[in-house]
Design a protein around this motif. Structure first.
Motif, PDB file in Angstrom:
ATOM      1  N   CYS A  52      34.205  54.352  67.892  1.00  0.00           N
ATOM      2  CA  CYS A  52      34.238  55.755  67.470  1.00  0.00           C
ATOM      3  C   CYS A  52      32.893  56.166  66.870  1.00  0.00           C
TER       4      CYS A  52
ATOM      5  N   CYS B 205      35.139  52.563  62.791  1.00  0.00           N
ATOM      6  CA  CYS B 205      36.124  51.691  63.413  1.00  0.00           C
ATOM      7  C   CYS B 205      35.968  51.638  64.933  1.00  0.00           C
TER       8      CYS B 205
ATOM      9  N   CYS C 102      37.554  60.200  68.087  1.00  0.00           N
ATOM     10  CA  CYS C 102      38.278  59.727  66.901  1.00  0.00           C
ATOM     11  C   CYS C 102      39.437  58.809  67.278  1.00  0.00           C
ATOM     12  N   LEU C 103      39.500  57.666  66.603  1.00  0.00           N
ATOM     13  CA  LEU C 103      40.546  56.689  66.871  1.00  0.00           C
ATOM     14  C   LEU C 103      41.678  56.771  65.855  1.00  0.00           C
ATOM     15  N   GLY C 104      41.652  57.791  65.016  1.00  0.00           N
ATOM     16  CA  GLY C 104      42.756  58.009  64.088  1.00  0.00           C
ATOM     17  C   GLY C 104      42.734  57.104  62.877  1.00  0.00           C
ATOM     18  N   ALA C 105      41.578  56.606  62.511  1.00  0.00           N
ATOM     19  CA  ALA C 105      41.484  55.753  61.321  1.00  0.00           C
ATOM     20  C   ALA C 105      40.292  56.201  60.478  1.00  0.00           C
ATOM     21  N   CYS C 106      40.126  57.528  60.370  1.00  0.00           N
ATOM     22  CA  CYS C 106      38.950  58.094  59.699  1.00  0.00           C
ATOM     23  C   CYS C 106      38.799  57.590  58.271  1.00  0.00           C
TER      24      CYS C 106
ATOM     25  N   ASN D 225      32.655  59.663  66.058  1.00  0.00           N
ATOM     26  CA  ASN D 225      32.947  61.004  65.545  1.00  0.00           C
ATOM     27  C   ASN D 225      32.528  61.101  64.081  1.00  0.00           C
ATOM     28  N   VAL D 226      32.721  62.285  63.507  1.00  0.00           N
ATOM     29  CA  VAL D 226      32.032  62.610  62.261  1.00  0.00           C
ATOM     30  C   VAL D 226      32.331  61.657  61.107  1.00  0.00           C
ATOM     31  N   SER D 227      33.595  61.293  60.890  1.00  0.00           N
ATOM     32  CA  SER D 227      33.901  60.408  59.751  1.00  0.00           C
ATOM     33  C   SER D 227      33.240  59.045  59.935  1.00  0.00           C
ATOM     34  N   CYS D 228      33.292  58.545  61.138  1.00  0.00           N
ATOM     35  CA  CYS D 228      32.668  57.247  61.408  1.00  0.00           C
ATOM     36  C   CYS D 228      31.145  57.355  61.341  1.00  0.00           C
TER      37      CYS D 228
HETATM   38  S1  FES Z   1      36.191  59.784  63.153  1.00  0.00           S
HETATM   39 FE1  FES Z   1      36.221  57.700  63.659  1.00  0.00          FE
HETATM   40  S2  FES Z   1      38.311  57.185  63.490  1.00  0.00           S
HETATM   41 FE2  FES Z   1      38.280  59.290  63.069  1.00  0.00          FE
END
Ligand code: FES
Length: 161
Positions: free
Chosen positions: A86, A136, A127-131, A88-91
């Motif tokens: 992942c 992750c 996003c893999l749903g573990a933000c 995406n933004v949180s990662c």
């Molecule tokens: S942004 Fe990476 S798991 Fe949600």
């Protein structure tokens, strides 16, 4: 596996019929049917599109379009393990860019490529749903969280080696 063997096995045919019966609209059964075929071969060979289309009452072109649209439907052979990292933004905020660089350097591949030894296909994923436990990745169906370079090394070195 040779291309000639990429036909729908009787068990897959039965499963796709059962999948179709679960949905009021045949097109809704298409992704589950593709994933069922993928479970058989590790990917969805194009020569199975006709069979899937016939079972679901759809055009082969529709099967081909949907198969090529979804990231997790593989329309070409993949490695023995599929890694989804992942970014995406949180990662990303938790350092996924450094993890991405590390994985790519370690495996010598970029996204949607397979290592020369056939061990891994690597995909930069959404996003893999573990933000909350970023960064992750998934290796196969197993999710790994709070990744560090060291943790990535340990995971990849013990996976399918
Ligand atoms: S942004 Fe990476 S798991 Fe949600």
């Amino acid at each position: 596996m040779t291309p000639e063997t990429h036909t729908l096995a009787p068990a897959a045919v039965a499963d796709i019929r059962e999948i179709k019966a679960r949905y009021p609209v045949a097109q809704s059964a298409l992704v589950p049917a593709l994933l069922r075929v993928q479970a058989e071969y590790g990917w969805v060979p194009p020569e199975t599109y006709d069979g899937i289309a016939e079972l679901l009452g759809l055009d082969t072109e529709v099967v081909a379009e949907v198969a090529s649209f979804y990231l997790l439907v593989f329309t070409a052979p993949v490695g023995r393990q599929v890694i989804q990292l992942c970014t995406n933004v949180s990662c990303l905020l938790a350092g996924a860019d450094a993890i991405q660089a590390h994985v790519e350097a370690k495996l010598g591949v970029k996204t949607r490529q397979t290592t020369a030894d056939g061990r891994f296909t690597y995909i930069v994923a959404e996003c893999l749903g573990a933000c909350e436990e970023a960064p992750c990745m998934l290796v196969g169906e197993k999710r790994y969280k709070r990744l560090t370079r060291e943790k990535v090394d340990e995971i990849l070195d013990r996976t399918d080696s």
